[in-house]
Design a protein around this motif. Structure first.
Motif, PDB file in Angstrom:
ATOM      1  N   ASP A 334       0.838  -1.206   0.000  1.00 43.46           N
ATOM      2  CA  ASP A 334       0.000   0.000   0.000  1.00 43.46           C
ATOM      3  C   ASP A 334       0.873   1.256   0.000  1.00 43.46           C
ATOM      4  O   ASP A 334       0.594   2.221  -0.718  1.00 43.46           O
ATOM      5  N   SER A 335       1.918   1.213   0.815  1.00 46.04           N
ATOM      6  CA  SER A 335       2.825   2.355   0.886  1.00 46.04           C
ATOM      7  C   SER A 335       3.520   2.582  -0.453  1.00 46.04           C
ATOM      8  O   SER A 335       3.647   3.722  -0.920  1.00 46.04           O
ATOM      9  N   SER A 338       0.871   3.866  -3.194  1.00 48.19           N
ATOM     10  CA  SER A 338       0.382   5.241  -3.009  1.00 48.19           C
ATOM     11  C   SER A 338       1.403   6.281  -3.441  1.00 48.19           C
ATOM     12  O   SER A 338       1.073   7.464  -3.551  1.00 48.19           O
ATOM     13  N   ARG A 339       2.622   5.847  -3.702  1.00 45.33           N
ATOM     14  CA  ARG A 339       3.679   6.787  -4.086  1.00 45.33           C
ATOM     15  C   ARG A 339       4.152   6.575  -5.526  1.00 45.33           C
ATOM     16  O   ARG A 339       5.238   7.023  -5.898  1.00 45.33           O
ATOM     17  N   TRP A 355      -1.329  -5.188  -6.771  1.00 46.29           N
ATOM     18  CA  TRP A 355      -1.927  -4.544  -5.597  1.00 46.29           C
ATOM     19  C   TRP A 355      -3.290  -5.153  -5.288  1.00 46.29           C
ATOM     20  O   TRP A 355      -3.609  -5.465  -4.132  1.00 46.29           O
TER      21      TRP A 355
END
Length: 391
Positions: A334-335, A338-339, A355
């Motif tokens: 997730d980290s 999101s970037r 994902w």
């Protein structure tokens, strides 16, 4: 040096990855993906040697599942991990079952699920079995299926205790178009229906005997630490291993994507002081999940190899870590996701599929944290886990 099965999985990875979109479109694995997976020997790692299996160390199997999960087709890794576990249970069943399953084809796949949704009525020599189940991964390619159920008494009331019923292909039906999901779409985890199938008594296994190891002892495998492994120490960790593998694949896809990318402000990611630390942190979290799962599998196996019984405290700790490893790895993805910027959500980018697949794996019942975390916390306080705890 890695296990030969892992090396073979890594060798076929590009071919299986190339079939990932077709698997999503079909809602099941393409036949070529199945052929490639069988060729690695992964699904025979836990199979008895006398039936063409390897009786591999469970940690080697868990590492192979991680390698399969890390391929660009998560669905292939998921199916391989699940069906590769089932020969272990057939190995602790009546020898007549092993002859029926592997007598003609030692690469036969066995699907599941084990949740006790079926109902069995006792008849002469066995049971008449009925039910409908969801989430039967790889069932399109399976010659047999393990199904959970309850046995009814003379009044039609369920007798306490789950049982596993092994059903051949001709006695179960796959419900077409019953697998319509957002993640792990290529696993073909269809609904299964059984109507008035006769199941011989010798093809029925009491679940509690799998958990406590008495099933292995009954067929002369009680001294083999592989077949004495607690149920969740294998099944739970095999599911988590696939999730971790998917997350490792997502990390690799992220690195490939970010290596040449610049953000909307024109800063190259390789010079971005905010994104780079997040990538390093996520990589460490995924690595921690891998190490923790393998460590616990090895610890339990080592106890059994000494002829001892793993304590409930150790099993509670391992179950806690298995679940936490799944969640930790997916949180890391997730980290990462999101970037990666807006273009990463486009359908032609593999990262969005990985994902979705990682989150789908997290939704498996063995990854529910609440009950197992409670047991683990009480165990740390010195309280004995209650009978029936999912350890």
């Amino acid at each position: 040096m890695s296990h030969p099965v892992i090396e073979r999985i890594e060798k076929i990875s590009p071919e299986v990855t190339a079939l990932a979109e077709e698997a999503e479109r079909l809602g099941r694995l393409p036949e070529e993906s199945v052929r490639l997976l069988k060729g690695t020997g992964m699904t025979r790692m836990l199979q008895p040697r006398e039936w063409g299996g390897e009786e591999a160390h469970p940690a080697d199997y868990i590492e192979a599942v991680m390698a399969a999960g890390a391929m660009g087709c998560s669905s292939a890794g998921w199916v391989g991990g699940v069906v590769g576990l089932h020969p272990w249970e057939v190995g602790v069943m009546d020898p007549r079952v092993q002859e029926e399953v592997w007598g003609e084809d030692r690469d036969t796949w066995i699907a599941s699920p084990y949740v006790a949704l079926g109902r069995a009525r006792k008849v002469d020599g066995g049971y008449v079995f009925n039910g409908r189940w969801t989430f039967s991964s790889g069932s399109d390619h399976a010659g047999w299926v393990h199904l959970g159920g309850l046995i009814l008494d003379d009044k039609g009331e369920p007798v306490p205790g789950d049982h596993h019923f092994l059903i051949p292909r001709g006695d179960f039906q796959i419900v077409e178009d019953s697998w319509d999901v957002v993640g792990l779409k290529g696993t073909g985890s269809n609904d299964i229906v059984v109507e008035d199938a006769f199941v011989p008594e010798y093809r029925v296994l009491q679940y509690s005997t799998v958990v406590d190891g008495t099933a292995a002892a009954a067929v002369g495998r009680g001294d083999n630490p592989l077949y004495a492994m607690p149920w969740f120490s294998l099944f739970g960790n095999a599911v988590t291993a696939t999730v971790i593998g998917i997350c490792e694949g997502a990390l690799a896809a992220t690195l490939d994507y970010q290596r040449e990318r610049a953000n909307v402000f024109g800063t190259r990611i390789t010079q971005d002081p905010y994104t780079l630390p997040s990538i390093a942190e996520a990589a460490s979290e995924i690595r921690a999940s891998r190490v923790q799962v393998l460590d616990n599998v090895n610890r339990i196996y080592d106890v059994l190899a000494k002829g001892q019984v793993p304590s409930l405290a150790l099993r509670a700790e391992a179950r806690r870590d298995q679940i936490r490893s799944s969640w930790r790895a997916v949180e890391a993805v997730d980290s990462l996701f999101s970037r990666t910027g807006g273009n990463a959500i486009r359908a032609d980018k593999p990262l969005q599929r990985l994902w979705r697949d990682a989150h789908a794996g997290l939704n498996h019942a063995v990854n529910m944290p609440g009950p197992s975390y409670q047991v683990a916390a009480l165990s740390l306080m010195g309280f004995e886990p209650a009978p029936g705890s999912l350890l």
